[in-house]
Motif scaffolding. Structure first.
Motif, PDB file in Angstrom:
ATOM      1  N   VAL A 163       0.834  -1.201   0.000  1.00 30.68           N
ATOM      2  CA  VAL A 163       0.000   0.000   0.000  1.00 30.68           C
ATOM      3  C   VAL A 163       0.871   1.254   0.000  1.00 30.68           C
ATOM      4  CG1 VAL A 163      -1.766   1.329   1.236  1.00 30.68           C
ATOM      5  CG2 VAL A 163      -1.862  -1.171   1.241  1.00 30.68           C
ATOM      6  N   LEU A 164       0.506   2.204  -0.834  1.00 31.64           N
ATOM      7  CA  LEU A 164       1.080   3.547  -0.779  1.00 31.64           C
ATOM      8  C   LEU A 164      -0.005   4.484  -0.268  1.00 31.64           C
ATOM      9  CD1 LEU A 164       3.041   5.895  -1.360  1.00 31.64           C
ATOM     10  CD2 LEU A 164       2.249   5.849  -3.746  1.00 31.64           C
ATOM     11  N   VAL A 165       0.243   5.128   0.865  1.00 30.26           N
ATOM     12  CA  VAL A 165      -0.679   6.127   1.394  1.00 30.26           C
ATOM     13  C   VAL A 165      -0.227   7.499   0.906  1.00 30.26           C
ATOM     14  CG1 VAL A 165      -1.585   7.254   3.461  1.00 30.26           C
ATOM     15  CG2 VAL A 165      -1.291   4.767   3.415  1.00 30.26           C
ATOM     16  N   SER A 166      -1.083   8.143   0.134  1.00 30.49           N
ATOM     17  CA  SER A 166      -0.796   9.469  -0.416  1.00 30.49           C
ATOM     18  C   SER A 166      -1.744  10.459   0.253  1.00 30.49           C
ATOM     19  CB  SER A 166      -0.990   9.458  -1.941  1.00 30.49           C
ATOM     20  OG  SER A 166      -0.683  10.705  -2.497  1.00 30.49           O
ATOM     21  N   ASP A 167      -1.318  10.978   1.409  1.00 31.98           N
ATOM     22  CA  ASP A 167      -2.169  11.826   2.232  1.00 31.98           C
ATOM     23  C   ASP A 167      -2.025  13.289   1.823  1.00 31.98           C
ATOM     24  OD1 ASP A 167      -3.768  12.878   4.206  1.00 31.98           O
ATOM     25  OD2 ASP A 167      -2.334  12.548   5.839  1.00 31.98           O
ATOM     26  N   TYR A 168      -3.128  13.910   1.458  1.00 34.60           N
ATOM     27  CA  TYR A 168      -3.145  15.339   1.155  1.00 34.60           C
ATOM     28  C   TYR A 168      -3.966  16.127   2.183  1.00 34.60           C
ATOM     29  CZ  TYR A 168      -0.541  15.259  -3.189  1.00 34.60           C
ATOM     30  OH  TYR A 168       0.473  15.154  -4.117  1.00 34.60           O
ATOM     31  N   ARG A 196      -6.868  15.684   3.722  1.00 32.53           N
ATOM     32  CA  ARG A 196      -8.315  15.869   3.598  1.00 32.53           C
ATOM     33  C   ARG A 196      -9.111  14.972   4.549  1.00 32.53           C
ATOM     34  NH1 ARG A 196      -9.012  20.626   0.712  1.00 32.53           N
ATOM     35  NH2 ARG A 196      -7.089  20.837  -0.502  1.00 32.53           N
ATOM     36  N   GLY A 197      -8.429  14.216   5.391  1.00 36.23           N
ATOM     37  CA  GLY A 197      -9.113  13.488   6.446  1.00 36.23           C
ATOM     38  C   GLY A 197      -9.348  12.011   6.205  1.00 36.23           C
ATOM     39  N   LEU A 198      -9.097  11.514   5.007  1.00 37.13           N
ATOM     40  CA  LEU A 198      -9.414  10.124   4.697  1.00 37.13           C
ATOM     41  C   LEU A 198      -8.691   9.151   5.623  1.00 37.13           C
ATOM     42  CD1 LEU A 198     -10.806   8.084   2.758  1.00 37.13           C
ATOM     43  CD2 LEU A 198      -8.682   8.110   1.428  1.00 37.13           C
ATOM     44  N   VAL A 199      -7.370   9.327   5.791  1.00 36.96           N
ATOM     45  CA  VAL A 199      -6.593   8.329   6.536  1.00 36.96           C
ATOM     46  C   VAL A 199      -6.644   8.560   8.049  1.00 36.96           C
ATOM     47  CG1 VAL A 199      -5.087   7.683   4.638  1.00 36.96           C
ATOM     48  CG2 VAL A 199      -4.473   9.633   6.047  1.00 36.96           C
ATOM     49  N   ARG A 200      -7.553   9.439   8.490  1.00 34.61           N
ATOM     50  CA  ARG A 200      -7.867   9.533   9.920  1.00 34.61           C
ATOM     51  C   ARG A 200      -8.929   8.506  10.325  1.00 34.61           C
ATOM     52  NH1 ARG A 200      -5.816  13.780  12.648  1.00 34.61           N
ATOM     53  NH2 ARG A 200      -5.033  15.564  11.447  1.00 34.61           N
ATOM     54  N   ASP A 201      -9.615   7.950   9.350  1.00 40.69           N
ATOM     55  CA  ASP A 201     -10.698   7.021   9.643  1.00 40.69           C
ATOM     56  C   ASP A 201     -10.181   5.829  10.452  1.00 40.69           C
ATOM     57  OD1 ASP A 201     -13.620   6.107   8.748  1.00 40.69           O
ATOM     58  OD2 ASP A 201     -12.275   4.368   8.592  1.00 40.69           O
ATOM     59  N   ARG A 202     -10.864   5.526  11.574  1.00 37.75           N
ATOM     60  CA  ARG A 202     -10.401   4.495  12.500  1.00 37.75           C
ATOM     61  C   ARG A 202     -10.373   3.120  11.849  1.00 37.75           C
ATOM     62  NH1 ARG A 202     -13.249   1.058  15.192  1.00 37.75           N
ATOM     63  NH2 ARG A 202     -15.181   2.179  14.734  1.00 37.75           N
ATOM     64  N   ARG A 203     -11.421   2.778  11.112  1.00 38.61           N
ATOM     65  CA  ARG A 203     -11.464   1.446  10.488  1.00 38.61           C
ATOM     66  C   ARG A 203     -10.390   1.305   9.409  1.00 38.61           C
ATOM     67  NH1 ARG A 203     -16.681  -0.661   8.131  1.00 38.61           N
ATOM     68  NH2 ARG A 203     -16.729   1.347   7.036  1.00 38.61           N
ATOM     69  N   LEU A 204     -10.197   2.356   8.638  1.00 37.15           N
ATOM     70  CA  LEU A 204      -9.185   2.310   7.585  1.00 37.15           C
ATOM     71  C   LEU A 204      -7.792   2.175   8.181  1.00 37.15           C
ATOM     72  CD1 LEU A 204      -8.313   2.472   4.658  1.00 37.15           C
ATOM     73  CD2 LEU A 204      -8.464   4.968   4.793  1.00 37.15           C
ATOM     74  N   ARG A 205      -7.524   2.897   9.254  1.00 35.32           N
ATOM     75  CA  ARG A 205      -6.202   2.818   9.891  1.00 35.32           C
ATOM     76  C   ARG A 205      -5.942   1.411  10.435  1.00 35.32           C
ATOM     77  NH1 ARG A 205      -3.382   7.368  10.689  1.00 35.32           N
ATOM     78  NH2 ARG A 205      -2.266   6.500  12.472  1.00 35.32           N
ATOM     79  N   ASP A 226       3.231   8.683   2.496  1.00 37.37           N
ATOM     80  CA  ASP A 226       3.612  10.042   2.105  1.00 37.37           C
ATOM     81  C   ASP A 226       2.740  11.001   2.916  1.00 37.37           C
ATOM     82  OD1 ASP A 226       4.649  12.231   0.848  1.00 37.37           O
ATOM     83  OD2 ASP A 226       3.786  11.817  -1.124  1.00 37.37           O
ATOM     84  N   PRO A 227       3.277  11.615   3.976  1.00 34.97           N
ATOM     85  CA  PRO A 227       2.439  12.338   4.939  1.00 34.97           C
ATOM     86  C   PRO A 227       2.133  13.768   4.508  1.00 34.97           C
ATOM     87  CG  PRO A 227       4.692  12.401   5.672  1.00 34.97           C
ATOM     88  CD  PRO A 227       4.684  11.606   4.383  1.00 34.97           C
ATOM     89  N   HIS A 228       1.215  14.395   5.260  1.00 33.59           N
ATOM     90  CA  HIS A 228       0.841  15.786   5.020  1.00 33.59           C
ATOM     91  C   HIS A 228       0.775  16.494   6.375  1.00 33.59           C
ATOM     92  CE1 HIS A 228      -1.614  19.290   3.883  1.00 33.59           C
ATOM     93  NE2 HIS A 228      -1.192  19.063   2.658  1.00 33.59           N
ATOM     94  N   PRO A 229       1.164  17.778   6.429  1.00 29.84           N
ATOM     95  CA  PRO A 229       1.145  18.481   7.726  1.00 29.84           C
ATOM     96  C   PRO A 229      -0.223  18.493   8.403  1.00 29.84           C
ATOM     97  CG  PRO A 229       2.387  19.736   6.109  1.00 29.84           C
ATOM     98  CD  PRO A 229       1.756  18.597   5.360  1.00 29.84           C
ATOM     99  N   ARG A 230      -1.311  18.455   7.604  1.00 30.67           N
ATOM    100  CA  ARG A 230      -2.645  18.452   8.213  1.00 30.67           C
ATOM    101  C   ARG A 230      -3.162  17.038   8.470  1.00 30.67           C
ATOM    102  NH1 ARG A 230      -3.655  22.220   4.009  1.00 30.67           N
ATOM    103  NH2 ARG A 230      -4.921  20.643   2.936  1.00 30.67           N
ATOM    104  N   GLY A 231      -2.365  16.046   8.132  1.00 32.17           N
ATOM    105  CA  GLY A 231      -2.817  14.666   8.273  1.00 32.17           C
ATOM    106  C   GLY A 231      -2.342  14.028   9.562  1.00 32.17           C
ATOM    107  N   PRO A 232      -2.783  12.787   9.810  1.00 35.56           N
ATOM    108  CA  PRO A 232      -2.374  12.070  11.018  1.00 35.56           C
ATOM    109  C   PRO A 232      -0.995  11.446  10.861  1.00 35.56           C
ATOM    110  CG  PRO A 232      -3.781  10.673   9.703  1.00 35.56           C
ATOM    111  CD  PRO A 232      -3.712  11.996   8.982  1.00 35.56           C
TER     112      PRO A 232
END
Length: 434
Positions: free
Chosen positions: A130-135, A137-146, A157-163
């Motif tokens: 898996v490649l996580v491309s976080d921009y 927008r909140g998607l990868v904050r989801d508990r089930r997805l994490r 690939d992290p983002h300053p506003r991401g988890p």
């Protein structure tokens, strides 16, 4: 090998035009629009890069059911499992003139957020990598997805506003600004070490633009330099780097090899025009008609200079000749004899240095902008393809005595001879060693 790219897909729009005047009522340029180009950006761009490399790729994300969202879905180039979103589709519009951004206008996002579906979770669970491309927008904050991501091998690939990345990520790829913000220090070495410990990642790589990247996987950090290229717009380079690094890790490469491949891929992407080479989709990025150094120089009316030779053992005479040649124009292309060509010209004991290493050494010189390897005994066919404005040779003979002079003159070019440096030659160096 199934790669899933999880993250925020964006709609990228380039509005092209000409700036020839300033507003009469404000110190602002006026852009006379000539064209508009749209593409799927963010995680969708990273997924398209991976597919262009031949991987089996699926994009997992969330896109709003609005006009921009429908436009974005139509532009996605890979198989996708897309949930909905209650926030507006993020759109980044760049106003551009002459290959340079004048301004950027962002819209979208706002209240609400992405909706993670069971189908999305199933697609991630079925991934080999898996490649996580976080921009952000909140998607990868989801508990089930994490929870699902924590059970998969991940490049993040992290983002300053991401988890924070999920623990045990194979590789986390912040750029220097992001790493500095996360770690509270502008020292990339300290930042990489601190973030690796904080995130419990196997490795952290800090990308530093033209300075290359710094990889920390415990022990002594590894610095991978970036190739020397002229960059007017780095947009997309981070996605190109992350996609290549993830693909190589998924194939079993060591982190340092995967990172080095990512650096080379990002540099090649930028050298070929970056996002300007994506007008008809990512599949065009490796086509020969993408904007090269020579094309860019010609587009602005500059002078293309070329020279040629074997350059078997690079020495001071070579460097002086190349420096003198570069001073005659706006870029210097070296037409380099291949290994087979050198053997035919110099004998079975030559070359001493293989063509890949010779090309790498030449590209490392500040005076060399591009190297083109040719397999013939003479550079004439390479010259017909390149059609330089100036052809340069070093020697103690006249320009008109060179066999290439008439050929170059045929398209309006000229041949120039620069000073010959006696006592400095590959043949002489080898003779002294024996």
């Amino acid at each position: 090998m199934k790669l899933v790219v999880v993250g925020d897909a964006l709609l990228d729009v380039d509005v092209e035009g000409v700036v020839a005047r300033v507003c009469p009522d404000a110190p602002a340029p006026v852009l006379d629009v000539t064209a508009e180009h749209a593409r799927a950006g963010g995680a969708a761009l990273a997924a398209a890069f991976a597919r262009a490399d031949g991987l089996d790729v699926t994009l997992v994300g969330a896109v709003a059911d609005d006009e921009d969202g429908r436009r974005l879905r139509a532009l996605v180039e890979v198989p996708a499992v897309l949930g909905g979103s209650t926030s507006a589709t993020p759109v980044k519009t760049r106003l551009r003139s002459g290959g340079t951004s004048v301004a950027r206008v962002d819209r979208g996002g706002g209240p609400g957020g992405p909706e993670v579906t069971d189908e999305m979770l199933d697609a991630v669970a079925a991934a080999d990598f898996v490649l996580v491309s976080d921009y952000g927008r909140g998607l990868v904050r989801d508990r089930r997805l994490r929870a699902v991501l924590a059970r998969r091998p991940v490049v993040w690939d992290p983002h300053p506003r991401g988890p924070a990345p999920t623990p045990d990520a194979r590789l986390v790829t912040p750029n220097l600004a992001e790493a500095s913000a996360f770690a509270g220090t502008s020292d990339p070495y300290a930042a990489a070490e601190a973030l690796r410990d904080r995130w419990r990642a196997r490795a952290v790589v800090v990308t530093m633009g033209c300075r290359g990247v710094l990889l920390h996987q415990g022990g002594t950090p590894v610095v991978v330099p970036a190739p020397k290229i002229t960059v007017t717009d780095p947009c997309g380079a981070g996605d190109r780097f992350a996609a290549t690094a993830a693909a190589r890790l998924a194939a079993g490469a060591a982190p340092d090899d995967a990172v080095a491949a990512g650096v080379a891929a990002a540099a090649d992407f930028l050298a070929r025009g970056g996002v300007d080479g994506l007008r008809d989709g990512v599949s065009t990025v490796d086509k020969s008609d993408a904007l090269s150094t020579v094309d860019a120089v010609r587009a602005r009316g500059g002078v293309v200079v070329a020279t040629g030779g074997c350059f078997d053992l690079l020495h001071a005479g070579h460097v002086r000749t190349l420096t003198a040649a570069r001073a005659l124009g706006d870029c210097l292309v070296v037409c380099l004899n291949s290994d087979a060509s050198v053997r035919r010209l110099k004998g079975p004991g030559r070359p001493v240095t293989g063509q890949d290493d010779r090309a790498e050494l030449l590209r490392a010189l500040d005076c060399v902008d591009e190297v083109r390897v040719f397999d013939d005994d003479t550079p004439q066919r390479a010259l017909r393809e390149l059609r330089p404005d100036v052809w340069v040779k070093g020697g103690d003979y006249s320009a008109e005595s060179l066999p290439e002079a008439e050929l170059v003159r045929g398209w309006g070019g000229r041949t120039v001879v620069v000073p010959y440096h006696r006592g400095r030659s590959t043949t002489g160096i080898l003779a002294r060693r024996t």
